[in-house]
Design a protein around this motif. Structure first.
Motif, short mmCIF file in Angstrom:
data_model
loop_
_atom_site.label_atom_id
_atom_site.label_comp_id
_atom_site.label_asym_id
_atom_site.label_seq_id
_atom_site.Cartn_x
_atom_site.Cartn_y
_atom_site.Cartn_z
N SER A 181 -7.10 6.40 1.64
CA SER A 181 -6.72 4.85 1.92
C SER A 181 -5.09 4.85 1.51
O SER A 181 -4.41 4.05 2.11
CB SER A 181 -7.56 3.98 1.01
N GLY A 182 -4.61 5.39 0.58
CA GLY A 182 -3.07 5.31 0.13
C GLY A 182 -2.38 6.11 1.40
O GLY A 182 -1.45 5.61 1.50
N THR A 235 2.81 1.18 6.30
CA THR A 235 4.15 0.69 5.65
C THR A 235 5.40 1.41 6.84
O THR A 235 6.21 0.63 7.04
CB THR A 235 4.49 1.51 4.62
N PHE A 251 -2.44 3.31 4.16
CA PHE A 251 -1.34 2.41 3.93
C PHE A 251 0.03 2.57 3.87
O PHE A 251 0.97 2.05 4.13
CB PHE A 251 -1.74 1.63 2.62
N LEU A 280 -0.18 1.59 -5.18
CA LEU A 280 -1.30 1.43 -5.97
C LEU A 280 -2.53 2.30 -5.84
O LEU A 280 -3.01 2.77 -6.71
CB LEU A 280 -1.92 0.13 -5.94
N LEU A 281 -2.66 2.54 -4.69
CA LEU A 281 -3.93 3.61 -4.39
C LEU A 281 -3.59 4.82 -4.74
O LEU A 281 -4.48 5.63 -5.04
CB LEU A 281 -4.21 3.20 -2.74
N THR A 303 4.13 -5.31 1.15
CA THR A 303 2.76 -5.45 0.84
C THR A 303 2.06 -4.10 1.05
O THR A 303 1.45 -3.67 0.27
CB THR A 303 2.15 -6.50 1.60
N SER A 304 2.45 -3.55 2.04
CA SER A 304 1.60 -2.28 2.60
C SER A 304 2.24 -1.20 1.66
O SER A 304 1.36 -0.20 1.20
CB SER A 304 2.09 -1.90 4.17
N CYS A 329 0.16 -1.62 -1.76
CA CYS A 329 -1.14 -1.17 -1.47
C CYS A 329 -0.84 0.29 -1.63
O CYS A 329 -1.88 1.07 -2.26
CB CYS A 329 -1.68 -1.73 -0.28
N ALA A 330 -0.16 0.90 -0.95
CA ALA A 330 -0.13 2.52 -0.90
C ALA A 330 0.38 3.26 -2.06
O ALA A 330 -0.31 3.94 -2.55
CB ALA A 330 0.90 2.94 0.13
#
Length: 85
Positions: free
Chosen positions: A35-36, A43, A39, A19-20, A12-13, A16-17
């Motif tokens: 933010s990326g 991770t 994340f 996608l950001l 999940t982390s 998120c990384a």
């Protein structure tokens, strides 16, 4: 059961990384970048948690996990404070 939870948290982390950072590449908004990176560090923190609890249970990797989390949150804090839009 713990193995599945640790793995899901790590993936999940990672999602998120990814996608950001992909959104940052499209838009160029600097807060998405920070933010990326945060994340991405989370991770790494989750990966170290898996190594600590499942792969090497007799080795204490708590300090390494805390350092990874501190760096991750510090990156996000830097982005929140010093980046202007």
């Amino acid at each position: 059961m713990a193995e599945a939870i640790y793995g899901l948290c790590m993936f999940t982390s990672l999602a998120c990384a990814w996608l950001l950072l992909a959104s940052y590449a499209r838009t160029g908004h600097r807060l998405l970048f920070w933010s990326g990176l945060c994340f991405g560090g989370m991770t790494l923190n989750n990966l170290i948690l898996i190594l600590d609890k499942l792969i090497f249970p007799h080795v204490d990797l708590l300090t390494l996990r805390l350092v990874a989390a501190l760096i991750s949150v510090s990156l996000l804090l830097y982005g929140l404070i010093y980046e202007k839009e």
